[in-house]
Design a protein around this motif. Structure first.
Motif: not given
Length: 711
Positions: A515-525
């Motif tokens: 979840l943490r990786l997903l969330e951070h990757a999305l907020y980079v976008l």
């Protein structure tokens, strides 16, 4: 050590006729083991462990067995002695048999010897539970029921020894702790209530042993029904021990620190019990004795444990930190950072780390105390524990709220962090990346550029694919901060990583289950989508990313759903000057089914999701109005209702949030809302950022809030 080899020859002899000679030889070896650390290591290097373990034959001479157990217990008191031999062959099973002082083979006239041997064996087992594997092997050998029998024996020394072994078995091992907590003593009682009564025993050693065992069980989460007993009985007992001038005073602060770590309620309770002045007095007194009597080293463990307790108490509550400052112990903490003892240096760093979680302390007390120079010096320390604590503290020191940020950068902190990335300890590596992430939090573009010129985008690329997920997470958080706020910042990230490599990394991370990786990757976008037309189109040219975003809009985590919708909001942000580009993106997203997915989320159970959906659907509605598409359905109309107020409610901490409108200048100058990583403090807790401290929040997508996680 020729005499050691001769003694080993005696105790290794196969002839059992002269057991008295063997016993004397073992006793002599034991006298060396009770000397100092160098003596113990000299003994073990000479190969004495195997012959001593072979003396533990349950059918042999009880006095020889007792002497061997006593010597082994003294040897295993050293943490530098390998425990490997004990777990080889049949040694562990033989040792556990000796716990049974009440077996049918009980020998008349040897009761006291056998019972003392069982106590020594329990102590040996307590000292050999350094890993989960060792704990499970000891439990699997049948030791736990025998320890329970010793616990219920009524013999004080036997109970203390059993408590020590049980505490070592349950520490940081929830599964085994649960098993032990559910067992029954001989009269059908569970262990915890029985041990609670021992906390009130007249013997200080018994009270400490019982409090320690309950502390480890409590931290393992296996005795929730006794939480009030821990607060009302165990905590006061440990605090009272701080004033006892006996052996328990040394161990009590460390147990106290372990019990209250990450528990705001317990930290407040201990603070209210005046534990801070007591600990400050201990530390001051030890320093005074060191200076006046020149007995440096004799009370190092007491000082180390007292510093750890102070660090734990001041971890989360600003009022507790204030009491530490008012106790005038900060100069002693600063001096301790240069102490010869590794443990004291690390503990002093832990204190500094807790105190640095306060904005007020960062701006005043820590600066006045001169914390910067000794802290920076510790970055060259050879001990991984000290390095870990020092780098974690620096995660807080490099924040914008700290006046030490610029001077610490001028000392060459970035290059130090680069060196640490190649360090073998993953905690040190993690802290180094974490600190760099905090260093560029809300920084100007020239600061970000200067930091990354030293840190190197090639290092960042490697960290984004590191073998440790926690390091990957902080590396993504670093990208979030680098790409936050300005188009120039996003350009730097594109240039440094290459937009092809960057988007390939993001696309890969969007397929993970973490979840943490997903969330951070999305907020980079999300942050990239606040940029120029070129930045937005770079995302649109990655169909794999768009498909992942669409799929994650149905994710079970509301935080992930919110993040995906922010990507859509920023990609479709209305801009009169670039209307055709916005329209083209809306068309593509609509064809992928994004609008239909947004409509389905209109009834989401999470309020934040519903609010973000209103804003996103409003953008699609504006496009329909401008380009003459078919009229909206009733559901679409409902979804777009009240849109302009939807985003303005999401404000937290230092967030800069604006009402979503069609006016580009209304939203942070760029029109979209950049969302970088989050802030969290070393340890845990704290008051809301912007008041007196920075919370130990999990990385979050707070709109307009860059990422500076405190350690």
């Amino acid at each position: 050590m020729l005499y050691c080899r001769r003694l080993q020859d005696i105790i290794s002899a196969r002839d059992d006729k002269d057991s008295q000679l063997k016993t004397q030889a073992v006793i002599v070896l034991g006298s060396f083991a009770f000397g100092n650390e160098s003596n113990i290591l000299a003994l073990t290097n000479s190969g004495v462990l195997e012959p001593l373990l072979n003396c533990l034959n349950p059918t042999g001479d009880p006095k020889l067995i007792e002497a061997a157990a006593r010597t082994l217990n003294a040897i295993y008191a050293s943490p530098r002695v390998s425990r490997l031999e004990l777990f080889m062959g049949n040694h562990l099973n033989v040792l556990v048999q000796l716990l049974d002082a009440y077996s049918s083979s009980y020998r008349m006239g040897q009761e006291a010897v056998l019972l003392h041997t069982a106590e020594l064996v329990a102590s040996i087992l307590a000292r050999c539970c350094e890993t989960i594997d060792q704990q499970m092997q000891i439990a699997g050998s049948g030791a736990v029921p025998l320890l329970m029998r010793l616990l219920a024996s009524g013999a004080c020394k036997s109970q203390e020894a059993a408590l020590g072994a049980l505490a070592a078995l349950v520490k940081d091992n929830p599964d085994l702790a649960q098993h032990i907590a559910q067992m029954r003593l001989e009269r059908g009682e569970r262990p915890a209530p029985y041990i609670l009564r021992l906390v009130r025993d007249k013997s200080p050693n018994m009270r400490l042993a019982a409090a320690t065992c309950l502390t480890y069980m409590n931290r393992a989460g296996v005795i929730p029904e006794h939480n009030s007993d821990i607060m009302l009985t165990v905590l006061p007992t440990l605090v009272k021990m701080l004033q006892l001038n006996c052996s328990v005073q040394e161990a009590a602060p460390k147990v106290l620190a372990y019990l209250i770590w990450e528990s705001e309620s317990m930290q407040k309770a201990v603070c209210d019990m005046d534990a801070i002045p007591k600990l400050a007095s201990i530390i001051s007194q030890v320093d005074e004795e060191d200076n006046v009597y020149g007995i440096v080293g004799q009370k190092d463990k007491l000082k180390e444990n007292s510093l750890l307790a102070l660090a734990a108490i001041s971890q989360m509550k600003e009022d507790c930190r204030r009491q530490v400052i008012e106790a005038k112990v900060l100069p002693h903490i600063v001096m301790a950072m240069s102490h010869p003892s590794v443990g004291i240096r690390a503990a002093a760093c832990q204190c500094t780390r807790s105190l640095s979680r306060s904005v007020k302390n960062l701006r005043t007390s820590l600066v006045d105390a001169g914390i910067e120079a000794p802290l920076f010096q510790l970055l060259s320390d050879s001990d991984p524990g000290v390095l870990s604590s020092a780098t974690a503290t620096l995660c807080n020191i490099v924040l914008d709220v700290s006046p030490m940020k610029k001077s610490i950068m001028d000392r060459g902190i970035v290059l130090k962090f680069v060196q640490m990335i190649g360090f073998g300890d993953n905690v040190v590596r993690l802290n180094a990346v974490w600190a760099i992430k905090n260093l560029v939090f809300e920084a100007d573009s020239d600061v970000k550029e200067a930091v990354m010129r030293q840190f190197g985008y090639h290092n960042l690329a490697q960290l984004l694919n590191d073998g440790e997920l926690a390091i990957q997470e902080q590396a993504l958080n670093l990208v979030r901060n680098l790409a936050c706020k300005r188009e120039q910042d996003i350009d730097q990230v594109f240039s440094g990583l290459g937009n092809g490599q960057l988007f390939s990394i993001i696309e890969d991370k969007l397929t993970w289950d973490d979840l943490r990786l997903l969330e951070h990757a999305l907020y980079v976008l999300v942050n990239i989508a606040t940029g120029s037309e070129y930045h937005k189109q770079s995302i649109m040219k990655r169909p794999g990313i768009l498909r992942s975003v669409l799929g994650l809009m149905s994710h079970e985590s509301a935080a992930i759903r919110v993040a995906t919708i922010w990507v859509i909001i920023n990609l479709t942000w209305p801009d009169d000057r670039l209307a055709q580009g916005v329209h083209d993106r809306v068309v593509v997203l609509r064809s992928l089914g994004v609008e239909d997915r947004l409509q389905a989320l209109n009834s989401d159970h999470d309020l934040d999701v519903r609010d973000r959906v209103k804003t996103a659907l409003h953008h699609f509605h504006l496009d329909q109005q401008q380009y003459g598409h078919a009229a909206m359905t009733a559901a679409e109309q409902a979804g777009s209702a009240g849109t302009t107020g939807g985003a303005s409610r999401y404000s937290q901490g230092t967030t800069t949030t604006t009402t979503i409108t069609t006016n580009r200048s209304a939203a942070m100058g760029l029109g979209q809302v950049p969302v970088s990583g989050a802030t969290a403090v070393v340890g845990a807790g704290g008051d809301a950022f912007g008041t007196t401290a920075v919370t130990d929040a999990t990385p979050s997508g707070v709109v307009g809030t860059p990422s500076h996680e405190r350690r």
